[in-house]
Motif scaffolding. Structure first.
Motif, PDB file in Angstrom:
ATOM      1  N   ARG A   1       0.842  -1.183   0.000  1.00 47.59           N
ATOM      2  CA  ARG A   1       0.000   0.000   0.000  1.00 47.59           C
ATOM      3  C   ARG A   1       0.885   1.243   0.000  1.00 47.59           C
ATOM      4  O   ARG A   1       2.001   1.220   0.514  1.00 47.59           O
ATOM      5  CB  ARG A   1      -0.912   0.015   1.235  1.00 47.59           C
ATOM      6  N   PRO A   2       0.431   2.321  -0.594  1.00 46.14           N
ATOM      7  CA  PRO A   2       1.236   3.550  -0.595  1.00 46.14           C
ATOM      8  C   PRO A   2       1.386   4.101   0.824  1.00 46.14           C
ATOM      9  O   PRO A   2       0.425   4.155   1.593  1.00 46.14           O
ATOM     10  CB  PRO A   2       0.430   4.506  -1.476  1.00 46.14           C
ATOM     11  N   THR A   3       2.576   4.486   1.152  1.00 50.81           N
ATOM     12  CA  THR A   3       2.836   5.120   2.436  1.00 50.81           C
ATOM     13  C   THR A   3       2.700   6.627   2.285  1.00 50.81           C
ATOM     14  O   THR A   3       2.622   7.153   1.160  1.00 50.81           O
ATOM     15  CB  THR A   3       4.251   4.780   2.921  1.00 50.81           C
ATOM     16  N   PRO A   4       2.666   7.362   3.375  1.00 51.15           N
ATOM     17  CA  PRO A   4       2.652   8.816   3.248  1.00 51.15           C
ATOM     18  C   PRO A   4       3.829   9.373   2.455  1.00 51.15           C
ATOM     19  O   PRO A   4       3.701  10.402   1.800  1.00 51.15           O
ATOM     20  CB  PRO A   4       2.686   9.284   4.712  1.00 51.15           C
ATOM     21  N   TYR A   5       4.962   8.672   2.509  1.00 51.21           N
ATOM     22  CA  TYR A   5       6.122   9.137   1.748  1.00 51.21           C
ATOM     23  C   TYR A   5       5.902   8.939   0.247  1.00 51.21           C
ATOM     24  O   TYR A   5       6.320   9.768  -0.564  1.00 51.21           O
ATOM     25  CB  TYR A   5       7.378   8.405   2.227  1.00 51.21           C
ATOM     26  N   ASP A   6       5.267   7.817  -0.139  1.00 54.48           N
ATOM     27  CA  ASP A   6       4.925   7.621  -1.550  1.00 54.48           C
ATOM     28  C   ASP A   6       3.944   8.701  -2.009  1.00 54.48           C
ATOM     29  O   ASP A   6       4.083   9.261  -3.104  1.00 54.48           O
ATOM     30  CB  ASP A   6       4.308   6.237  -1.756  1.00 54.48           C
ATOM     31  N   PHE A   7       2.960   8.970  -1.189  1.00 46.99           N
ATOM     32  CA  PHE A   7       1.987  10.008  -1.539  1.00 46.99           C
ATOM     33  C   PHE A   7       2.676  11.372  -1.673  1.00 46.99           C
ATOM     34  O   PHE A   7       2.367  12.145  -2.589  1.00 46.99           O
ATOM     35  CB  PHE A   7       0.907  10.053  -0.455  1.00 46.99           C
ATOM     36  N   GLN A   8       3.614  11.677  -0.782  1.00 44.90           N
ATOM     37  CA  GLN A   8       4.308  12.961  -0.853  1.00 44.90           C
ATOM     38  C   GLN A   8       5.115  13.056  -2.144  1.00 44.90           C
ATOM     39  O   GLN A   8       5.111  14.097  -2.821  1.00 44.90           O
ATOM     40  CB  GLN A   8       5.214  13.115   0.365  1.00 44.90           C
ATOM     41  N   ASP A   9       5.830  11.996  -2.510  1.00 44.23           N
ATOM     42  CA  ASP A   9       6.594  12.006  -3.759  1.00 44.23           C
ATOM     43  C   ASP A   9       5.676  12.192  -4.962  1.00 44.23           C
ATOM     44  O   ASP A   9       5.992  12.933  -5.900  1.00 44.23           O
ATOM     45  CB  ASP A   9       7.385  10.700  -3.901  1.00 44.23           C
ATOM     46  N   ALA A  10       4.548  11.512  -4.949  1.00 47.22           N
ATOM     47  CA  ALA A  10       3.607  11.622  -6.066  1.00 47.22           C
ATOM     48  C   ALA A  10       3.039  13.039  -6.158  1.00 47.22           C
ATOM     49  O   ALA A  10       2.888  13.592  -7.261  1.00 47.22           O
ATOM     50  CB  ALA A  10       2.485  10.599  -5.899  1.00 47.22           C
ATOM     51  N   ALA A  11       2.713  13.636  -5.037  1.00 51.29           N
ATOM     52  CA  ALA A  11       2.158  14.995  -5.050  1.00 51.29           C
ATOM     53  C   ALA A  11       3.169  15.997  -5.567  1.00 51.29           C
ATOM     54  O   ALA A  11       2.844  16.899  -6.356  1.00 51.29           O
ATOM     55  CB  ALA A  11       1.684  15.369  -3.649  1.00 51.29           C
ATOM     56  N   VAL A  12       4.407  15.869  -5.152  1.00 49.50           N
ATOM     57  CA  VAL A  12       5.452  16.784  -5.642  1.00 49.50           C
ATOM     58  C   VAL A  12       5.625  16.628  -7.146  1.00 49.50           C
ATOM     59  O   VAL A  12       5.756  17.615  -7.887  1.00 49.50           O
ATOM     60  CB  VAL A  12       6.773  16.519  -4.898  1.00 49.50           C
ATOM     61  N   THR A  13       5.613  15.391  -7.625  1.00 50.12           N
ATOM     62  CA  THR A  13       5.801  15.145  -9.058  1.00 50.12           C
ATOM     63  C   THR A  13       4.640  15.682  -9.888  1.00 50.12           C
ATOM     64  O   THR A  13       4.851  16.280 -10.950  1.00 50.12           O
ATOM     65  CB  THR A  13       5.956  13.635  -9.303  1.00 50.12           C
ATOM     66  N   CYS A  14       3.428  15.516  -9.439  1.00 45.64           N
ATOM     67  CA  CYS A  14       2.255  15.841 -10.251  1.00 45.64           C
ATOM     68  C   CYS A  14       1.778  17.282 -10.085  1.00 45.64           C
ATOM     69  O   CYS A  14       1.127  17.814 -10.989  1.00 45.64           O
ATOM     70  CB  CYS A  14       1.102  14.895  -9.916  1.00 45.64           C
ATOM     71  N   ILE A  15       2.058  17.919  -8.968  1.00 40.67           N
ATOM     72  CA  ILE A  15       1.500  19.251  -8.708  1.00 40.67           C
ATOM     73  C   ILE A  15       2.557  20.338  -8.769  1.00 40.67           C
ATOM     74  O   ILE A  15       2.371  21.371  -9.419  1.00 40.67           O
ATOM     75  CB  ILE A  15       0.794  19.272  -7.328  1.00 40.67           C
ATOM     76  N   GLU A  16       3.680  20.119  -8.128  1.00 38.46           N
ATOM     77  CA  GLU A  16       4.656  21.206  -8.028  1.00 38.46           C
ATOM     78  C   GLU A  16       5.355  21.483  -9.338  1.00 38.46           C
ATOM     79  O   GLU A  16       5.598  22.629  -9.703  1.00 38.46           O
ATOM     80  CB  GLU A  16       5.694  20.858  -6.946  1.00 38.46           C
ATOM     81  N   LYS A  17       5.708  20.444 -10.036  1.00 38.34           N
ATOM     82  CA  LYS A  17       6.425  20.567 -11.301  1.00 38.34           C
ATOM     83  C   LYS A  17       7.716  21.334 -11.081  1.00 38.34           C
ATOM     84  O   LYS A  17       8.581  20.885 -10.350  1.00 38.34           O
ATOM     85  CB  LYS A  17       5.527  21.175 -12.365  1.00 38.34           C
ATOM     86  N   ASP A  18       7.888  22.528 -11.673  1.00 39.91           N
ATOM     87  CA  ASP A  18       9.178  23.209 -11.555  1.00 39.91           C
ATOM     88  C   ASP A  18       9.080  24.575 -10.905  1.00 39.91           C
ATOM     89  O   ASP A  18      10.063  25.311 -10.863  1.00 39.91           O
ATOM     90  CB  ASP A  18       9.832  23.365 -12.930  1.00 39.91           C
ATOM     91  N   THR A  19       7.920  24.953 -10.395  1.00 41.62           N
ATOM     92  CA  THR A  19       7.785  26.277  -9.789  1.00 41.62           C
ATOM     93  C   THR A  19       7.042  26.166  -8.461  1.00 41.62           C
ATOM     94  O   THR A  19       6.223  25.270  -8.266  1.00 41.62           O
ATOM     95  CB  THR A  19       7.018  27.259 -10.704  1.00 41.62           C
ATOM     96  N   VAL A  20       7.334  27.096  -7.584  1.00 41.42           N
ATOM     97  CA  VAL A  20       6.659  27.212  -6.295  1.00 41.42           C
ATOM     98  C   VAL A  20       6.070  28.616  -6.226  1.00 41.42           C
ATOM     99  O   VAL A  20       6.788  29.583  -6.003  1.00 41.42           O
ATOM    100  CB  VAL A  20       7.629  26.978  -5.121  1.00 41.42           C
ATOM    101  N   PRO A  21       4.770  28.779  -6.437  1.00 38.87           N
ATOM    102  CA  PRO A  21       4.204  30.131  -6.498  1.00 38.87           C
ATOM    103  C   PRO A  21       4.170  30.841  -5.153  1.00 38.87           C
ATOM    104  O   PRO A  21       4.183  32.067  -5.102  1.00 38.87           O
ATOM    105  CB  PRO A  21       2.787  29.888  -7.023  1.00 38.87           C
ATOM    106  N   GLY A  22       4.099  30.124  -4.064  1.00 36.22           N
ATOM    107  CA  GLY A  22       4.032  30.746  -2.749  1.00 36.22           C
ATOM    108  C   GLY A  22       5.249  30.415  -1.924  1.00 36.22           C
ATOM    109  O   GLY A  22       6.288  29.969  -2.436  1.00 36.22           O
ATOM    110  N   ARG A  23       5.122  30.617  -0.614  1.00 41.65           N
ATOM    111  CA  ARG A  23       6.260  30.352   0.265  1.00 41.65           C
ATOM    112  C   ARG A  23       6.309  28.896   0.722  1.00 41.65           C
ATOM    113  O   ARG A  23       7.269  28.507   1.381  1.00 41.65           O
ATOM    114  CB  ARG A  23       6.207  31.276   1.481  1.00 41.65           C
ATOM    115  N   ARG A  24       5.291  28.106   0.394  1.00 40.23           N
ATOM    116  CA  ARG A  24       5.283  26.694   0.780  1.00 40.23           C
ATOM    117  C   ARG A  24       5.327  25.828  -0.470  1.00 40.23           C
ATOM    118  O   ARG A  24       4.535  26.014  -1.391  1.00 40.23           O
ATOM    119  CB  ARG A  24       4.023  26.354   1.588  1.00 40.23           C
ATOM    120  N   ASP A  25       6.237  24.870  -0.474  1.00 42.76           N
ATOM    121  CA  ASP A  25       6.257  23.918  -1.574  1.00 42.76           C
ATOM    122  C   ASP A  25       5.285  22.784  -1.271  1.00 42.76           C
ATOM    123  O   ASP A  25       4.703  22.690  -0.181  1.00 42.76           O
ATOM    124  CB  ASP A  25       7.678  23.393  -1.822  1.00 42.76           C
TER     125      ASP A  25
END
Length: 939
Positions: free
Chosen positions: A446-470
């Motif tokens: 099953r996906p762990t929170p770390y897998d979910f975090q990696d997936a979220a960074v890959t799919c949402i953040e891409k190459d820019t951080v518009p605010g002060r939180r990545d």
């Protein structure tokens, strides 16, 4: 060692070691030794409960074991002198940290002060569950057996050295809640063999140790029974212990801790007569596998010689902590403690467990899980082998919880949109599928929170951080957040409570973790003046933005009727608590700080004068101010350098101005400072002029002190001849100091303005000197401090330089001039700018017809000799009379200001006017005054 419940497992491991023909020769010994360590730990009559620091699995196993065994005595691996603080946890919201603090050291190097030890406590930790059980269950005794905080620093190679971490420093305040305190953790379970950790991370397909531990230890042990949990944890501790470098100071310190703890346990067993079957010893899994001779509760075991504590006076209290602060201090991955807290809550609900909780403790917002009634207490049970089945069988992990993962994906997209990301439903689907894909690639059910975090960074953040939180930080917030603890009012030291009580008239909730604006109308509400005074003291004592003035200031002689403040005391609770270690009231702490600054080993006259000024601003204690002032006099007389001369001049001028306005007479220490400083700087002036290490700024400040304090010093008995001799004995070589010397001689009347102007013209006319002319200019600019009336002359020589020098010389010379002025006289350039504004015409049209005032053709006025002859006077009187006649407009202005009527009479040919004759008579009657005026104006 061949028998026992683990004989089959031992034989199986030895067979596996023999099968590895190419393996290291020590492998059979390591594998067999691990099994022996487990057998040894479980055979100890006093139950050893191994834990890992802030581990949900350890906390769950602790809850189950305490409800089942119901021990009467709990031995806990925690500094023994922190015990009285544990009851104060009832008034706090976790996480918080137990702290021992020492500002004044006796037995440790003074340069390492202050010393601080902290032990963070979270709800998802085995130590907190044991503490809550012991404090809330009648008849249960909690005994802390680890070394004292004093011994923590006795055993350190460098007292005050910060706990080393593998994580970089973070600039956020929450990650700095522990400051540079040394952390004491229960269950430091991490490989100390770098190659082993790298091997585990590589083959476990994880990024860092926290993720490996969660995947391969936390999840499998979350639902394990007590025996399995104990055996696995001791086995892991034995593995890391046997592979740790044994020749390091850290390993020797660990063994000393184990000897210390077992010695304290046996002492308590002997004194209390407690039955070992009713006791439990909670320690880190690394220490549970200890084989030191002192280990064990057998009275015949040797005792460890515990060294006495030093005479250092330790102060104790609670400070707020946070998940990120714990991660930063102990080298955990960012978000790992928050994920552990979320895992803890989820397992409580899944297993129908109710954790132990201190009554009256502030709620963390989580609901308690229901639990069946606790089973009856049990006695000792035989040791059986649970390791073989656990190690050989497949770990039963929960399958994919689609509802939980789907909720994470929806929530992270919603949170990302709030923080400026262009996320959509498609991104939520992508995060879901990528999480499942990453878990499958890494061999996880099953996906762990770390897998979910990696997936979220890959799919949402891409190459820019518009605010002060990545996105990684957003995932940490989503999965648990950086929960920040708070110390309750009842557990605060007296000073912190006094601060909150005295600021109560502001009507603000100062315990709230947010910046609050306080508006003080001191004219309409004079009762708020006490709050204003306290805020200014806190501003001086507290670091950072805890108390920040928006409108208003505190300077000598100033009084404001309105003030505005930004208060952030809730997030800086630790600073106020540590302030309470130094005294009972803010005034007491401030007085101690001022005395410490004035009497420190590196104190100077300038720092003592600063302490005097602060005592006038904040404490208004004449006794303390006089004491600090006398200390400043002593320090000035003992100084052998003039490095602090600019600061001394600036501060003593400000203090003299304040005293002249507020007091009828100067304090005695002020008079002594002026007379002592006058003689002191006169003595050091000749050597300072020629010393290369003494800058032109320092020499200029010395002259500023001597000239500006001259009238006061002479009235107090000083001799002006001392200054004249000091100037005559000065023979500088550097251009800037030569210019300063010329200015000093001009101020003393030894160098007329005409001669000074001639020397400047010679400098500009000499091609060999022109490259060094900026240094002369810097010296003249510095001279504007001791000789303010020299400012028109500096404007004059700069104008001549720009007017006479050709471009081939001026252009390379100009950058040097600008750099020199910036480095040596930046604060005096505005003086020259104002003087230039008065000298040069205000409009461009007037510039064409403007003639420099220093030019001979600027004004048509009779010569001094001619006017002297017209009045029939000679000498100084004639020169003064000529000055009056030649500047009639100025004379008219002075006469009008004095109320003298009349005007200038026409002058008959060959005769002096009556006014000139009257003036001549006045000047003849007072020749000394005429001579002084003549020298003053350069005639």
């Amino acid at each position: 060692m061949g028998g026992g419940p683990f004989s089959a497992l031992r034989a199986q491991l030895l067979g596996a070691a023999e099968a590895l023909a190419g393996g290291p020769a020590a492998l059979p010994g390591i594998l067999a030794g691990m099994v022996d360590d487990v057998d040894h730990a479980l055979r100890e009559p006093l139950e050893i409960f191994p834990v890992c620091h802030h581990s949900p699995a350890s906390a769950l196993a602790m809850v189950r074991r305490l409800r089942l065994k119901q021990p009467k005595v709990i031995y806990l691996e925690l500094c023994e002198d922190l015990g009285p603080l544990l009851t104060e946890l009832r008034n706090c919201r976790l996480p918080v940290a137990l702290q021992a603090f020492a500002a004044e050291l006796d037995g440790f190097p003074q340069e390492s002060a202050p010393l601080s030890v902290i032990a963070p406590i979270t709800e998802a930790s085995a130590e907190y569950q044991a503490i809550a059980y012991a404090l809330e269950t009648p008849g249960v005794e909690l005994v802390l057996v680890d070394r004292s905080t004093d011994h923590v620093f006795q055993w350190q190679p460098e007292p005050g050295h910060r706990h080393e971490t593998d994580e970089p420093e973070d600039t956020e305040h929450e990650r700095d809640l522990h400051g540079d305190a040394v952390g004491v953790e229960i269950g430091d379970l991490r490989p100390r063999f770098a190659e082993l950790e790298e091997h585990l991370l590589h083959h476990g397909r994880v990024r860092h140790w926290s993720e490996w531990w969660d995947q391969y230890v936390e999840q499998p042990l979350a639902g394990a029974d007590h025996d399995t949990y104990r055996q696995v944890m001791v086995l892991i501790g034995s593995l890391f212990r046997r592979l740790a470098p044994h020749d390091t100071r850290r390993f020797a310190g660990d063994e000393d801790r184990e000897r210390y703890m077992w010695t304290r346990i046996r002492e308590h067993l002997a004194a209390s007569g407690a039955d070992r079957a009713d006791c439990i010893y909670i320690c880190g899994a690394f220490h549970a596998a200890s084989r030191v001779p002192e280990a064990g509760s057998d009275p015949s075991a040797p005792d460890f010689a515990i060294s006495p504590r030093t005479a250092t006076n330790w102060l104790y209290g609670l400070i707020p902590s946070s998940h990120s602060a714990i991660e930063a201090q102990f080298g955990l991955a960012p978000g790992s403690v928050s994920i552990a807290a979320a895992t803890w809550q989820k397992n409580l609900s899944r297993n129908w467990l109710t954790p132990f909780r201190l009554q009256g403790q502030k709620s963390s917002g989580k609901k308690k899980a229901k639990t069946p009634p606790p089973p009856p207490a049990i006695g000792a049970v035989p040791v059986t082998d649970h390791l073989t089945g656990y190690l050989s069988g497949a770990v039963a992990l929960n399958g994919l919880d689609e509802e939980e993962l789907r909720g994470w994906c929806v929530d992270i997209v919603r949170l990302a949109r709030r923080n400026g990301y262009l996320a959509s439903t498609a991104d939520a689907i992508a995060v879901f599928e990528t999480s499942v894909l990453l878990a499958g690639m890494r061999g996880r059910a099953r996906p762990t929170p770390y897998d979910f975090q990696d997936a979220a960074v890959t799919c949402i953040e891409k190459d820019t951080v518009p605010g002060r939180r990545d996105v990684g930080r957003l995932c940490e917030i989503l999965l648990g957040g950086d929960r920040i603890g708070q110390v309750g009012y009842e557990s605060l030291p007296p000073l912190a409570r006094d601060v909150l009580d005295r600021l109560a008239p502001l009507g603000l909730n100062l315990e709230q973790r947010a910046v609050q604006r306080a508006l003080l109308d001191l004219a309409a509400q004079p009762e708020l003046a006490a709050c204003s005074q306290l805020l200014w003291m806190l501003r001086y004592l507290l670091p950072g933005p805890a108390v920040r003035p928006i409108m208003g200031s505190r300077r000598l002689g100033e009084k404001h009727i309105q003030e505005s403040w930004d208060l952030d005391l809730g997030r800086h609770q630790r600073s106020i608590i540590e302030l309470g270690y130094e005294g009972v009231t803010v005034e007491q702490v401030l007085e101690q700080r001022l005395r410490r600054d004035a009497w420190s080993a590196d104190a100077t006259a300038a720092s003592a004068l600063k302490a005097v000024e602060n005592s006038l601003l904040f404490l208004r204690s004449p006794r303390l101010t006089d004491e600090l002032g006398n200390r400043a006099v002593e320090l000035l007389a003992a100084e052998r350098t003039v490095d602090e001369a600019p600061a001394v001049l600036r501060r003593i001028r400000r203090l003299l101005g304040y005293y002249r306005v507020t007091l009828p007479a100067l304090p005695a220490w002020c008079e002594r400072f002026v007379t002592g400083g006058y003689a002191h700087y006169c003595t050091l002036l000749p050597t300072s002029f020629v010393a290369e290490e003494t800058g032109v700024r320092q020499v200029g400040a010395m002259l500023g002190f001597l000239f500006s304090m001259e009238s006061l010093a002479l009235s107090l008995g000083c001799d002006r001849t001392q200054l004249e001799l000091a100037v005559r004995q000065s023979h500088p070589e550097s251009p800037a100091k030569v210019a300063l010397l010329w200015a000093a001689r001009y101020q003393l009347g030894e160098l007329p303005m005409a001669e000074l102007r001639e020397r400047a013209d010679e400098l500009l006319g000499n091609p060999l000197v022109v490259p060094a002319f900026p240094q002369y200019v810097a010296g003249f600019v510095q001279a504007c401090e001791p000789v303010p009336r020299l400012a028109p002359f500096v404007v004059e020589i700069l104008s001549k330089a720009f007017g006479r020098l050709p471009d081939r010389i001026l252009l390379p010379w100009l950058p040097t001039l600008l750099v020199t002025l910036k480095e040596q006289a930046a604060e005096l350039v505005p003086v020259l700018t104002r003087e230039a504004g008065r000298t040069f015409p205000a409009t461009l049209a007037a510039l064409d017809s403007w003639t420099p005032p220093w030019s001979g053709a600027a004004v048509s006025r009779p010569t001094v000799a001619g006017l002297s002859g017209a009045t029939g006077l000679s000498g100084p009187a004639g020169a003064a009379a000529a000055l009056l006649v030649g500047n009639r407009a100025a004379a008219d202005a002075v006469a009008s200001m004095l109320g003298c009527a009349g005007g200038w009479s026409p002058v008959p040919a060959g005769a002096a006017p009556a006014a000139d004759v009257a003036a001549a008579g006045l000047l003849t009657t007072y020749p000394d005054a005429a001579q002084a005026v003549a020298h003053l104006v350069g005639a």
